[in-house]
Design a protein around this motif. Structure first.
Motif, mmCIF file in Angstrom:
data_model
loop_
_atom_site.group_PDB
_atom_site.id
_atom_site.type_symbol
_atom_site.label_atom_id
_atom_site.label_comp_id
_atom_site.label_asym_id
_atom_site.label_seq_id
_atom_site.Cartn_x
_atom_site.Cartn_y
_atom_site.Cartn_z
ATOM 1 N N LEU A 19 -4.070 -7.555 -7.028
ATOM 2 C CA LEU A 19 -3.785 -7.727 -8.447
ATOM 3 C C LEU A 19 -4.608 -6.751 -9.282
ATOM 4 O O LEU A 19 -5.776 -6.500 -8.982
ATOM 5 N N PRO A 20 -4.041 -6.185 -10.344
ATOM 6 C CA PRO A 20 -2.623 -6.272 -10.719
ATOM 7 C C PRO A 20 -1.767 -5.414 -9.774
ATOM 8 O O PRO A 20 -2.227 -4.405 -9.245
ATOM 9 N N VAL A 21 -0.517 -5.809 -9.557
ATOM 10 C CA VAL A 21 0.364 -5.130 -8.610
ATOM 11 C C VAL A 21 0.878 -3.837 -9.240
ATOM 12 O O VAL A 21 1.491 -3.853 -10.307
ATOM 13 N N THR A 22 0.618 -2.725 -8.548
ATOM 14 C CA THR A 22 1.113 -1.421 -9.029
ATOM 15 C C THR A 22 2.199 -0.868 -8.120
ATOM 16 O O THR A 22 3.045 -0.068 -8.548
ATOM 17 N N ASP A 23 2.184 -1.279 -6.856
ATOM 18 C CA ASP A 23 3.199 -0.843 -5.900
ATOM 19 C C ASP A 23 3.708 -2.100 -5.203
ATOM 20 O O ASP A 23 3.085 -2.642 -4.289
ATOM 21 N N ALA A 24 4.878 -2.579 -5.664
ATOM 22 C CA ALA A 24 5.393 -3.856 -5.179
ATOM 23 C C ALA A 24 5.662 -3.819 -3.682
ATOM 24 O O ALA A 24 5.364 -4.778 -2.961
ATOM 25 N N ARG A 25 6.232 -2.689 -3.164
ATOM 26 C CA ARG A 25 6.598 -2.642 -1.743
ATOM 27 C C ARG A 25 5.351 -2.684 -0.876
ATOM 28 O O ARG A 25 5.277 -3.427 0.116
ATOM 29 N N SER A 26 4.340 -1.919 -1.243
ATOM 30 C CA SER A 26 3.094 -1.905 -0.468
ATOM 31 C C SER A 26 2.378 -3.253 -0.552
ATOM 32 O O SER A 26 1.836 -3.751 0.437
ATOM 33 N N GLU A 48 8.251 -7.217 -7.720
ATOM 34 C CA GLU A 48 9.450 -6.825 -6.973
ATOM 35 C C GLU A 48 10.698 -6.962 -7.839
ATOM 36 O O GLU A 48 11.597 -6.097 -7.813
ATOM 37 N N GLU A 49 10.756 -8.033 -8.601
ATOM 38 C CA GLU A 49 11.913 -8.227 -9.477
ATOM 39 C C GLU A 49 11.991 -7.135 -10.531
ATOM 40 O O GLU A 49 13.071 -6.630 -10.848
ATOM 41 N N ALA A 50 10.836 -6.784 -11.091
ATOM 42 C CA ALA A 50 10.829 -5.718 -12.106
ATOM 43 C C ALA A 50 11.261 -4.386 -11.485
ATOM 44 O O ALA A 50 12.006 -3.603 -12.096
ATOM 45 N N GLU A 51 10.792 -4.121 -10.274
ATOM 46 C CA GLU A 51 11.162 -2.887 -9.583
ATOM 47 C C GLU A 51 12.662 -2.846 -9.296
ATOM 48 O O GLU A 51 13.327 -1.821 -9.450
ATOM 49 N N TRP A 52 13.185 -3.965 -8.895
ATOM 50 C CA TRP A 52 14.628 -4.023 -8.599
ATOM 51 C C TRP A 52 15.445 -3.756 -9.857
ATOM 52 O O TRP A 52 16.453 -3.065 -9.828
ATOM 53 N N LYS A 53 14.991 -4.340 -10.955
ATOM 54 C CA LYS A 53 15.701 -4.109 -12.208
ATOM 55 C C LYS A 53 15.713 -2.621 -12.569
ATOM 56 O O LYS A 53 16.711 -2.075 -13.029
ATOM 57 N N ARG A 54 14.566 -1.957 -12.352
ATOM 58 C CA ARG A 54 14.485 -0.533 -12.710
ATOM 59 C C ARG A 54 15.354 0.330 -11.801
ATOM 60 O O ARG A 54 15.860 1.368 -12.202
ATOM 61 N N SER A 55 15.520 -0.110 -10.568
ATOM 62 C CA SER A 55 16.271 0.716 -9.603
ATOM 63 C C SER A 55 17.728 0.271 -9.431
ATOM 64 O O SER A 55 18.453 0.836 -8.616
ATOM 65 N N ASN A 56 18.162 -0.705 -10.207
ATOM 66 C CA ASN A 56 19.520 -1.223 -10.081
ATOM 67 C C ASN A 56 20.508 -0.266 -10.756
ATOM 68 O O ASN A 56 20.506 -0.126 -11.985
#
Length: 409
Positions: A291-298, A339-347
């Motif tokens: 925390l705070p998460v900067t790289d969701a996949r990692s 992860e949800e925020a990342e998915w939204k950005r890459s959708n």
């Protein structure tokens, strides 16, 4: 012959008294002078006058009963009527008549006072009876109600008596009210005894089940069973005090036996889990570094490895379980949100919709700018104002749409 204003002595020695009805012989005097005879009979009159005066004082100065006073007046009137005395017997009769009238007036006053007292006594006793009937019909506070009825009987006895018929009628109503209260109280306690017997049966069954569970080692299921038995106990009502206390002691003893055994087992188990808690403390500290998460996949990859080691570490003491599990859950929630925020950005579909919204707003703004220019050239102030307001709104929407689109970049 010797004379007096109220009598005389004849030559033959006969003594007469003068009255309104005429002369009346009152005696004979043969020895001595006639004046001595008159003096003797005047003394007789004085004695009568003294008796009248004394009776007047008694009647006027004391609370002599009218009947007794009338009897005394009648007796004295008879003495005056047949008196062997010389004097103004008529004045004595007049005084006795006046005294009799006074006694009659007093008799009427006493009768009026007695009637008033009886009226008041009747009102008091009617109030006593009405309250007794209300208690007999309404009250459910049996102890205070019974005590109040006893007080009402004492108030009845202390009150003045009324006429015999009214007294008998009111007393009958009072007695009926007391009897009705006693019957209703008896019926209530009889019903209460039946209810308590039913409660006793229910609680004896509950206690039997509780005692049968006291030695169980199925900790979770048995604890739930005891909670249900406690709910049934409270819903059952109360038995008599002695039975209630005895059954409660048995129920609580069985319950305490089970929970004390469970606490001892859990305490021993918690001691053996202390090392597991140390491992999980270290894993939680490692997870919180994400925390705070900067790289969701990692972060997800790292957290997955931590979770595997977490499960392998085993259970921890109960008093630390909620804190440790809650801390790890917070880290997991943060990674999930990233992860949800990342998915939204890459959708791609969401980005396409955002781009389409920007394009539509740019097109609409261009059309509105053309319309505004035409309205300004034609001098149509109303159209100019409407176009400017529409443009202001579209440009505000465009800023928001471009900000959303930029999140996908």
């Amino acid at each position: 012959m010797s004379t007096d204003p109220w009598g005389r002595v004849d030559e033959d020695g006969t003594v007469y008294v003068r009255t309104a009805e005429g002369e009346r012989a009152v005696g004979s005097w043969q020895a001595g002078e006639p004046e001595e005879a008159l003096a003797y009979y005047r003394r007789k009159f004085d004695e009568l006058a003294g008796q009248v005066q004394l009776l007047e004082q008694r009647v006027r100065g004391t609370d002599l009963a009218p009947a007794q006073a009338e009897a005394s007046i009648a007796k004295l009137r008879e003495s005056v009527t047949d008196a062997h005395a010389v004097g103004d017997l008529g004045s004595l009769q007049d005084r006795l008549t006046a005294l009799s009238e006074l006694v009659g007036k007093r008799r009427e006053e006493l009768r009026a006072a007695r009637d008033q007292a009886r009226t008041h006594a009747r009102e008091v006793k009617e109030r006593i009876v009405a309250e007794a009937e209300r208690i007999a019909e309404e009250t459910t506070h049996w102890k205070s109600g019974g005590e109040r009825l006893r007080q009402l009987v004492e108030e009845w006895k202390a009150a003045e008596r009324v006429d015999r018929a009214t007294e008998a009628t009111l007393w009958k109503r009072l007695s009926t009210a007391r009897t009705a209260f006693a019957k209703r109280r008896k019926a209530y306690f009889s019903s209460l005894d039946q209810q308590r017997d039913a409660v006793r049966g229910t609680k004896e069954r509950i206690v039997g089940e509780a005692e049968a569970l006291a030695g169980s080692t199925d900790w979770n299921a048995t604890a739930a069973a005891y909670r249900e038995l406690m709910r049934e106990w409270k819903a059952a009502g109360r038995a008599s005090r002695e039975v209630e206390d005895e059954l409660w002691a048995r129920f609580k003893g069985a319950q305490d036996q089970f929970f004390q055994a469970r606490s001892a087992v859990f305490a021993e188990r918690d001691a053996s889990f202390a090392a597991n808690a140390e491992v999980k403390e270290a894993l939680l500290a490692e997870a919180e570094k994400l925390l705070p998460v900067t790289d969701a996949r990692s972060a997800r990859s790292t957290l997955r490895g931590i979770l595997e080691r977490w499960e392998a570490a085993g259970p921890v003491p109960r008093d630390q379980r909620d804190r440790l599990e809650g801390g790890l859950r917070k880290v997991d929630d943060a990674v999930r949100r990233a992860e949800e925020a990342e998915w939204k950005r890459s959708n791609p579909e969401a980005r396409a919709r955002a781009q389409d919204t920007v394009n539509q707003l740019l097109k609409s703004i261009g059309q509105l700018e053309t319309r505004l220019a035409k309205a300004q050239a034609a001098g149509r102030d109303k159209d100019v104002k409407e176009a400017e307001e529409a443009l202001s709104a579209r440009r505000s929407w465009l800023q928001e749409a471009e900000r959303t689109l930029a999140e996908f970049s």
